[in-house]
Design an enzyme around this catalytic site. Structure first.
Site, PDB file in Angstrom:
ATOM      1  N   TYR A  87       2.942  -7.296  69.737  1.00  0.00           N
ATOM      2  CA  TYR A  87       3.456  -7.450  68.379  1.00  0.00           C
ATOM      3  C   TYR A  87       2.714  -6.451  67.499  1.00  0.00           C
ATOM      4  O   TYR A  87       1.543  -6.642  67.193  1.00  0.00           O
ATOM      5  CB  TYR A  87       3.218  -8.890  67.924  1.00  0.00           C
ATOM      6  CG  TYR A  87       3.842  -9.301  66.620  1.00  0.00           C
ATOM      7  CD1 TYR A  87       4.683  -8.475  65.888  1.00  0.00           C
ATOM      8  CD2 TYR A  87       3.569 -10.564  66.101  1.00  0.00           C
ATOM      9  CE1 TYR A  87       5.249  -8.887  64.693  1.00  0.00           C
ATOM     10  CE2 TYR A  87       4.126 -11.000  64.906  1.00  0.00           C
ATOM     11  CZ  TYR A  87       4.962 -10.147  64.201  1.00  0.00           C
ATOM     12  OH  TYR A  87       5.510 -10.559  63.009  1.00  0.00           O
ATOM     13  N   LYS A 100       7.476  -6.117  70.002  1.00  0.00           N
ATOM     14  CA  LYS A 100       8.126  -6.429  68.741  1.00  0.00           C
ATOM     15  C   LYS A 100       7.598  -5.420  67.736  1.00  0.00           C
ATOM     16  O   LYS A 100       6.416  -5.409  67.410  1.00  0.00           O
ATOM     17  CB  LYS A 100       7.825  -7.856  68.276  1.00  0.00           C
ATOM     18  CG  LYS A 100       8.496  -8.172  66.932  1.00  0.00           C
ATOM     19  CD  LYS A 100       8.193  -9.576  66.440  1.00  0.00           C
ATOM     20  CE  LYS A 100       8.834  -9.804  65.079  1.00  0.00           C
ATOM     21  NZ  LYS A 100       8.511 -11.145  64.523  1.00  0.00           N
TER      22      LYS A 100
END
Length: 313
Positions: free
Chosen positions: A152, A180
């Protein structure tokens, strides 16, 4: 002497391999009761609605899921409840990132025991480790369980970027399979896409179609809590070869995306405010966040109504 002309190869009709966790992922809110306790029944109902409306993956206990204010036990209970609700119809990615490598490892193992299909691991925040320490952190977490890892990258919150060269090295780890991307570095994302097999997910809704068009895997969306089918339709149109329609659908969602994600309030606040107004499971936010006021919710509801009133075809 004449040279025979050969026809160009016919385009393949074989679809690309499915991304690691699906294409259309929702960064699901964590429903709470009016008293502020974890609402597992609400979580089951919301998860079922999201999957039935087109989400093929749910990301739990991320930014939108208020992970800083839920306990370790609540995180595990949430995974188990959502797994019960969706069965094998969708992937479940559990947010386990913290500022402490040991704690992150513990949460990754707990997520695996609770039934998650993967883990979302954010850069350790506040301490701002240099890139070699960041790489070591992710490798240690990836080695700690049998679950695949989604990195992330959200430097606006963590203070630390996962640099593209670090991504390239981490992509060599067999369990680090996805990203992400909230870096707002489109060139950096394309660099990694072009040189690795990492599944790149847009973490900012305005990039959903753009990243998908250059080889991204899909999105992890906060706005999908409210309009999962409308965001999914953008990818479906692109996959059907209708890029004009995909762009039109992406543009139609822009007003709601801006209202929810660029209003000066955290997406968790706007999402829970709108979900509550729609009679869907959400409940209050936990302090230090504060609920959206009535004027804000009314504006969100108006943007939502304008979007759903427009045909998605």
């Amino acid at each position: 002497m004449t040279t025979a002309l050969t026809s160009p190869p016919s385009p393949t009709t074989t679809p690309p391999p499915a991304p690691a966790f699906g294409r259309a992922l929702c960064a699901m809110v964590t429903p709470f009761t009016g008293a502020g306790a974890l609402d597992l029944d609400g979580a089951r109902r919301l998860a079922d609605r999201l999957v039935s409306a087109g989400c093929d993956g749910l990301v739990l206990s991320g930014t939108t899921g208020e992970s800083p204010t839920t306990s370790d036990a609540e995180k595990a209970e949430l995974v188990a409840a959502v797994r019960e609700a969706v069965g094998g119809r969708a992937s479940i990615v559990a947010g386990v990132g913290t500022s402490d490598t040991r704690h992150t490892v513990e949460l990754a193992r707990a997520a695996e025991r609770a039934g998650a299909d993967g883990v979302l691991v954010v850069s350790p925040y506040y301490s701002r480790p240099p890139q070699d320490a960041l790489e070591a952190h992710f490798r240690e977490v990836a080695d700690a369980s049998g679950l695949p890892v989604m990195l992330y990258d959200i430097p606006g919150r963590t203070g630390t970027r996962i640099e593209p060269d670090t991504m390239l090295r981490l992509a060599e780890h067999p369990r680090i399979v996805a990203v992400k991307d909230c870096s707002y570095d489109f060139l950096g994302a394309q660099k990694v896409l072009s040189r690795t097999e990492l599944a790149y997910y847009a973490g900012c809704e305005e990039h959903n179609l753009a990243l998908y068009a250059v080889g991204g895997a899909g999105y992890v969306s906060t706005v999908a809590n409210v309009v999962p089918d409308r965001l999914r339709s953008v990818l479906d149109a692109f996959d059907a070869g209708d890029s004009t329609q995909a762009a039109r659908l992406q543009q139609q969602a822009t007003e709601l995306v801006e209202s929810m994600m660029a209003s000066g309030l955290p997406g968790t606040v706007t999402t829970k405010g709108l979900l509550g107004d729609l009679g869907l499971p959400a409940g209050p936010v936990r302090a230090p966040l504060r609920p959206a006021d009535r004027e804000t919710v009314d504006g969100l509801r108006a943007a939502y109504e304008r979007l759903v009133a427009r045909p998605a075809s």
